[in-house]
Design a protein around this motif. Structure first.
Motif, mmCIF file in Angstrom:
data_model
loop_
_atom_site.group_PDB
_atom_site.id
_atom_site.type_symbol
_atom_site.label_atom_id
_atom_site.label_comp_id
_atom_site.label_asym_id
_atom_site.label_seq_id
_atom_site.Cartn_x
_atom_site.Cartn_y
_atom_site.Cartn_z
ATOM 1 N N ARG A 1 0.875 -1.187 0.000
ATOM 2 C CA ARG A 1 0.000 0.000 0.000
ATOM 3 C C ARG A 1 0.901 1.223 0.000
ATOM 4 O O ARG A 1 1.858 1.258 0.772
ATOM 5 C CB ARG A 1 -0.930 -0.003 1.211
ATOM 6 N N PHE A 2 0.603 2.168 -0.838
ATOM 7 C CA PHE A 2 1.519 3.279 -1.076
ATOM 8 C C PHE A 2 0.772 4.602 -1.042
ATOM 9 O O PHE A 2 -0.203 4.781 -1.775
ATOM 10 C CB PHE A 2 2.164 3.096 -2.458
ATOM 11 N N GLY A 3 1.233 5.525 -0.219
ATOM 12 C CA GLY A 3 0.620 6.851 -0.230
ATOM 13 C C GLY A 3 1.110 7.690 0.934
ATOM 14 O O GLY A 3 1.438 7.156 1.997
ATOM 15 N N PRO A 4 1.163 8.996 0.753
ATOM 16 C CA PRO A 4 1.636 9.858 1.831
ATOM 17 C C PRO A 4 0.623 9.921 2.969
ATOM 18 O O PRO A 4 -0.522 10.303 2.753
ATOM 19 C CB PRO A 4 1.801 11.225 1.155
ATOM 20 N N GLY A 5 1.028 9.462 4.140
ATOM 21 C CA GLY A 5 0.145 9.470 5.305
ATOM 22 C C GLY A 5 -0.492 8.125 5.585
ATOM 23 O O GLY A 5 -1.241 7.966 6.551
ATOM 24 N N VAL A 6 -0.180 7.115 4.767
ATOM 25 C CA VAL A 6 -0.881 5.843 4.833
ATOM 26 C C VAL A 6 -0.515 5.027 6.083
ATOM 27 O O VAL A 6 -1.222 4.076 6.433
ATOM 28 C CB VAL A 6 -0.632 5.065 3.506
ATOM 29 N N THR A 7 0.531 5.457 6.781
ATOM 30 C CA THR A 7 0.910 4.805 8.046
ATOM 31 C C THR A 7 -0.257 4.806 9.036
ATOM 32 O O THR A 7 -0.433 3.859 9.808
ATOM 33 C CB THR A 7 2.118 5.540 8.677
ATOM 34 N N GLN A 8 -1.054 5.861 8.966
ATOM 35 C CA GLN A 8 -2.185 5.988 9.897
ATOM 36 C C GLN A 8 -3.189 4.832 9.797
ATOM 37 O O GLN A 8 -3.994 4.635 10.692
ATOM 38 C CB GLN A 8 -2.915 7.302 9.618
ATOM 39 N N GLU A 9 -3.139 4.067 8.703
ATOM 40 C CA GLU A 9 -4.129 3.002 8.507
ATOM 41 C C GLU A 9 -3.757 1.705 9.215
ATOM 42 O O GLU A 9 -4.565 0.771 9.287
ATOM 43 C CB GLU A 9 -4.324 2.730 7.006
ATOM 44 N N VAL A 10 -2.527 1.619 9.718
ATOM 45 C CA VAL A 10 -2.017 0.315 10.148
ATOM 46 C C VAL A 10 -2.795 -0.288 11.331
ATOM 47 O O VAL A 10 -2.915 -1.502 11.438
ATOM 48 C CB VAL A 10 -0.490 0.397 10.439
ATOM 49 N N GLY A 11 -3.325 0.557 12.175
ATOM 50 C CA GLY A 11 -4.119 0.034 13.294
ATOM 51 C C GLY A 11 -5.349 -0.693 12.790
ATOM 52 O O GLY A 11 -5.694 -1.781 13.260
ATOM 53 N N MET A 12 -6.010 -0.098 11.798
ATOM 54 C CA MET A 12 -7.197 -0.733 11.212
ATOM 55 C C MET A 12 -6.829 -2.057 10.544
ATOM 56 O O MET A 12 -7.585 -3.021 10.603
ATOM 57 C CB MET A 12 -7.855 0.223 10.214
ATOM 58 N N ASP A 13 -5.654 -2.109 9.934
ATOM 59 C CA ASP A 13 -5.234 -3.365 9.312
ATOM 60 C C ASP A 13 -5.144 -4.483 10.346
ATOM 61 O O ASP A 13 -5.622 -5.595 10.111
ATOM 62 C CB ASP A 13 -3.880 -3.201 8.613
ATOM 63 N N PHE A 14 -4.513 -4.177 11.474
ATOM 64 C CA PHE A 14 -4.399 -5.214 12.501
ATOM 65 C C PHE A 14 -5.775 -5.567 13.058
ATOM 66 O O PHE A 14 -6.076 -6.732 13.291
ATOM 67 C CB PHE A 14 -3.439 -4.776 13.614
ATOM 68 N N ALA A 15 -6.610 -4.549 13.256
ATOM 69 C CA ALA A 15 -7.969 -4.824 13.742
ATOM 70 C C ALA A 15 -8.711 -5.707 12.743
ATOM 71 O O ALA A 15 -9.385 -6.666 13.117
ATOM 72 C CB ALA A 15 -8.715 -3.512 13.967
ATOM 73 N N ASN A 16 -8.566 -5.395 11.450
ATOM 74 C CA ASN A 16 -9.261 -6.175 10.421
ATOM 75 C C ASN A 16 -8.835 -7.638 10.410
ATOM 76 O O ASN A 16 -9.620 -8.518 10.076
ATOM 77 C CB ASN A 16 -9.013 -5.566 9.035
ATOM 78 N N MET A 17 -7.555 -7.880 10.729
ATOM 79 C CA MET A 17 -7.106 -9.275 10.736
ATOM 80 C C MET A 17 -7.286 -9.920 12.101
ATOM 81 O O MET A 17 -6.893 -11.064 12.308
ATOM 82 C CB MET A 17 -5.659 -9.393 10.224
ATOM 83 N N GLY A 18 -7.890 -9.177 13.012
ATOM 84 C CA GLY A 18 -8.205 -9.739 14.323
ATOM 85 C C GLY A 18 -7.013 -9.829 15.258
ATOM 86 O O GLY A 18 -7.055 -10.564 16.253
ATOM 87 N N ALA A 19 -5.947 -9.102 14.956
ATOM 88 C CA ALA A 19 -4.760 -9.147 15.824
ATOM 89 C C ALA A 19 -5.034 -8.381 17.112
ATOM 90 O O ALA A 19 -5.647 -7.313 17.085
ATOM 91 C CB ALA A 19 -3.554 -8.552 15.087
ATOM 92 N N LYS A 20 -4.584 -8.906 18.237
ATOM 93 C CA LYS A 20 -4.843 -8.264 19.526
ATOM 94 C C LYS A 20 -3.564 -7.911 20.277
ATOM 95 O O LYS A 20 -3.571 -7.090 21.180
ATOM 96 C CB LYS A 20 -5.714 -9.185 20.384
ATOM 97 N N ARG A 21 -2.474 -8.581 19.927
ATOM 98 C CA ARG A 21 -1.179 -8.313 20.588
ATOM 99 C C ARG A 21 -0.119 -8.189 19.505
ATOM 100 O O ARG A 21 0.259 -9.188 18.886
ATOM 101 C CB ARG A 21 -0.772 -9.486 21.479
ATOM 102 N N VAL A 22 0.351 -6.979 19.321
ATOM 103 C CA VAL A 22 1.291 -6.729 18.226
ATOM 104 C C VAL A 22 2.678 -6.443 18.788
ATOM 105 O O VAL A 22 2.829 -5.622 19.693
ATOM 106 C CB VAL A 22 0.808 -5.555 17.357
ATOM 107 N N CYS A 23 3.667 -7.124 18.238
ATOM 108 C CA CYS A 23 5.055 -6.841 18.589
ATOM 109 C C CYS A 23 5.602 -5.837 17.574
ATOM 110 O O CYS A 23 5.737 -6.143 16.396
ATOM 111 C CB CYS A 23 5.875 -8.128 18.561
#
Lengths: 501, 501
Positions: free
Chosen positions: A84-106
């Motif tokens: 995924r490529f775009g200026p500011g796209v780092t802000q989406e990463v929390g939603m990505d983990f939520a979407n995959m059901g991740a609860k504990r991220v290292c």
């Protein structure tokens, strides 16, 4: 309509079946050979050459269909992380983990990146989604096996259900290995390490999701299944390379590479340049031996192929155009944006084709540094940045590899803006070498050979010995002898000629 | 070093955080605007244009950062199945399933392919590894919701742990939906179907592994997350499109496409041609609205972007070169090989960019067939093959879209071998349309417009009404009005001009 079968195959039925396949693969009435007119007028000679060669190889293979070690490869694979490529796209990463059901991220990073906005963005993004995380920020630049083991020891007790790497290649590579060894908690560290230094065990298990957020435009590690480190006991750079090691998603945010100092932009960009050039000029996939007996052992570094070619050539053209701008003007956001894209494209290219001599020779150059301290790198100890150690041999290397495929080397020279209309094919190597010398000189602050790094003729034997273990990349170097003493002679000469390129 | 956080975000903190992000994304001192000199001398205008526009969009977005529906997209994503390519590579598929630990595989195919060597190869490959499988061979060419439901009903009780599709686009698409609805056994069929006909629900779950073995060089479905079918009650073609629907691996074996009759080669190849042309000319990703509020709803059909461009243009060039050869000479193995590769490359291209008017208008053309029976198709009932219905409007469509981006349309004309040196930009559409007319005529057996398919002016209203529900692709058509009546007028005109192109 229904056919449920459970057959335990015998060795004989396997052999028979393989024989049938090979026969089927290459019918006696072979259109390519019977109709040679098809091979004229090729606008894209390399791609047609693949089709033709695949065909001929198969025929050759037919002579001894059961000995895969003698057969050349007949297929190639392209695998890459989603990007995924775009200026500011780092802000989406929390939603990505939520979407995959991740609860504990290292979260994996280093002490420098820890202070940058990228990590702040990531922390906000995870918090916004209520995702628990723990940050490991002790990644070592140019990681060693010991630093990686420390990272693994951090991850194991935390038992994360996903990983997030924020940083350059060292960070992303370390995160890949944390993911691997927490999934295989009982494996020996050397099990998965590339042969001959390690056991080259393939990765059968699906690892945990890993999202990579690069903060440099260089390694392309966000797209590849490769992780590189120093194996201290063997005094060698090596790594682990398997498609299953690749991140789930690479989040390429041009805002995250703005913080690179100019010198880091230059050396990261030179890494991109060599990824592109080496994968473009690597031996073709269908000249590689042995043919793998199982797709899981088909190497990611498989040689140049029609899909990697597209990425490599595009990345090369972009780098030639945008790297000088990105290095010279820290405010040239467009050039930085394009360089991050080029790094990613080159990553997909070499991640599916491989690199060869520049990278193979760079590892002992960086590792046996006589004391060189690259300008613009604020570190306490001597350092030859990876990209610098890779590019410093490039004029010599491509002069050496050019006879294997002058057309490709001329096409590369064209990417540098050289008019090759009247260049003889036998001069392809010299012409590309000239283009590289000029490019490096114009970029500024680059050594004019390994002599500038402090190496003398007395060091050459050790450099050669340090290159030999890089079998995984050397096997892709066109023109390099397979016989050890011959190969050493060639490497000796390459290092000698690289003293002043 | 450690920061474990668990925050339930409030609406206010979300808003604040988003505001901060947007501010950070677009700092007041903006290098692109303050230094316009950077935008001169562009060798690749489209890619630089993306960077520039992304930047400007962001600024515009800053005025109303909280209303995503008004904001343009700022990022693009590239996701594709892994691809393995080589003659004979079908034989490896059993090992792939064994490597992923699959024990019960649902094989999906149709009654024609069932009789071909591809299925024999697959059965042998599975048996060799002792993998249990069951074959569903009732896939309908141009599937309907009813035929898909029948397929799902087959899969559900079998409870496979993996799927294997062997066939053309209809087979691969059906297998994708069998995989989806066995994973969501309680979902309503319309839940995941593209809006406005369905509810457009995103696919959150990871589906079972699906390996796709294409036997045509056309749809590129082996790389995409798209499945297309007739929704009979609504008398419309629609589909389901989400990245999570894409196969795990596409096994592209040029031996499997040799069996295509020449007419099938032609129409499949025309599908490739339009995939390439439509994705190349689709609106840029950063002109699309709304900006997705969560990455999971970022459409796969996101508009042209720097990575899809690379695939689309390469696929276009290859198709122009190899399709005529593949159609004319059934023994031209090289051309078939290259067409399979082109289909796959185009698949990655349009799978991440989308298609627009040719595809949008093709669905009612195929669906409302007045009785046309395409030459060379051995079926009992009238058929307008998908590729034929797509290509028949192409000269008209690209004449319509050319003003949106003359440079891209000229680049496309160049791919057809047209010398565009002295062509005026306002003539780009006509020049590309001419190239297409000539290409179709030279290919042979192609309708010269929808009149040749049996359509008259009386059919146009129904064709327009049948196009309107294709919102997902129409939204990517440059120059198409957003206001419904205006849009209908434009479509009416496009169908009228397509009577004889």
């Amino acid at each position: 309509m229904v056919a449920a079968v459970r057959v335990v195959p015998s060795a004989a039925s396997r052999a028979l079946s393989l024989l049938r396949t090979v026969q089927y693969t290459h019918p006696p009435s072979c259109p390519c050979h019977s109709n040679p007119g098809h091979h004229h007028h090729h606008a894209r000679p390399q791609i047609n050459a693949y089709a033709q060669r695949a065909h001929q190889n198969g025929r050759r293979g037919f002579a001894s269909p059961l000995d895969a070690s003698q057969q050349k490869e007949y297929a190639f694979e392209m695998a890459a992380s989603s990007i995924r490529f775009g200026p500011g796209v780092t802000q989406e990463v929390g939603m990505d983990f939520a979407n995959m059901g991740a609860k504990r991220v290292c979260v994996v990073t280093d002490s420098t990146v820890r202070r940058l906005t990228a990590i702040q963005q990531v922390e906000e993004a995870l918090s916004r989604e209520g995702i628990e995380y723990k940050i490991f920020d002790k990644v070592r630049v140019e990681p060693k096996d010991s630093s990686i083991k420390e990272a693994i020891d951090f991850a194991k007790p935390y038992r994360p259900d996903a990983f997030l790497a924020v940083g350059g290649g060292s960070v992303i590579d370390t995160a890949k290995l944390m993911n691997l060894y927490t999934e295989y908690p009982d494996a020996e560290f050397l099990d998965f390490v590339n042969a001959p230094l390690g056991n080259g065990r393939p990765i059968e298990k699906k690892l945990k999701p890993l999202i990579a957020v690069p903060t440099t435009a260089g390694t392309g590690s966000e797209t590849t299944g490769t992780a590189i480190f120093d194996l201290v006991a063997k005094r060698a750079k090596t790594g682990i390379a398997h498609r299953n090691l690749k991140p789930t998603l690479g989040i390429c945010d041009p805002l995250n590479t703005r913080t690179m100092p100019s010198a880091v932009k230059a050396s990261s960009g030179l890494d991109v340049l060599c990824h592109a050039l080496e994968s473009w000029t690597a031996i073709p996939f269908n000249e590689r031996t042995p043919r793998p007996t199982n797709p899981i052992i088909r190497p990611a570094y498989q040689g140049a192929n029609p899909i990697s070619d597209i990425f490599s050539l595009n990345a090369l053209r972009s780098t030639v155009k945008y790297l000088p701008r990105a290095v010279k003007d820290p405010e040239d956001f467009e050039a930085q944006h394009e360089m991050l894209l080029a790094a990613t494209l080159a990553g997909i290219g070499f991640g599916n084709a491989g690199v060869h001599l520049c990278h193979g020779m760079s590892y002992p150059i960086s590792g046996q540094n006589p004391g060189y301290q690259h300008a613009g790198y604020e570190v306490d100890s001597p350092i030859i940045p990876h990209g610098v150690s890779v590019a410093v041999t490039s004029p010599t290397v491509f002069k050496f590899t050019a006879p294997s495929n002058p057309d490709r080397h001329l096409a590369a020279a064209e990417a540098f803006g050289v008019d090759t209309t009247n260049v003889k094919r036998e001069d392809a190597g010299e012409v590309l070498a000239d283009a590289l010398r000029k490019f490096l000189a114009d970029l500024g602050d680059q050594p004019k050979g390994i002599k500038d790094l402090g190496f003398s003729r007395d060091h050459i034997e050790a450099l050669v010995e340090g290159t030999i273990p890089q079998a995984r990349v050397l096997v892709l170097a066109p023109g390099l002898a397979k016989e050890l003493e011959q190969e050493k002679d060639q490497l000796r000469k390459l290092f000698e000629e690289s003293m002043v390129h």
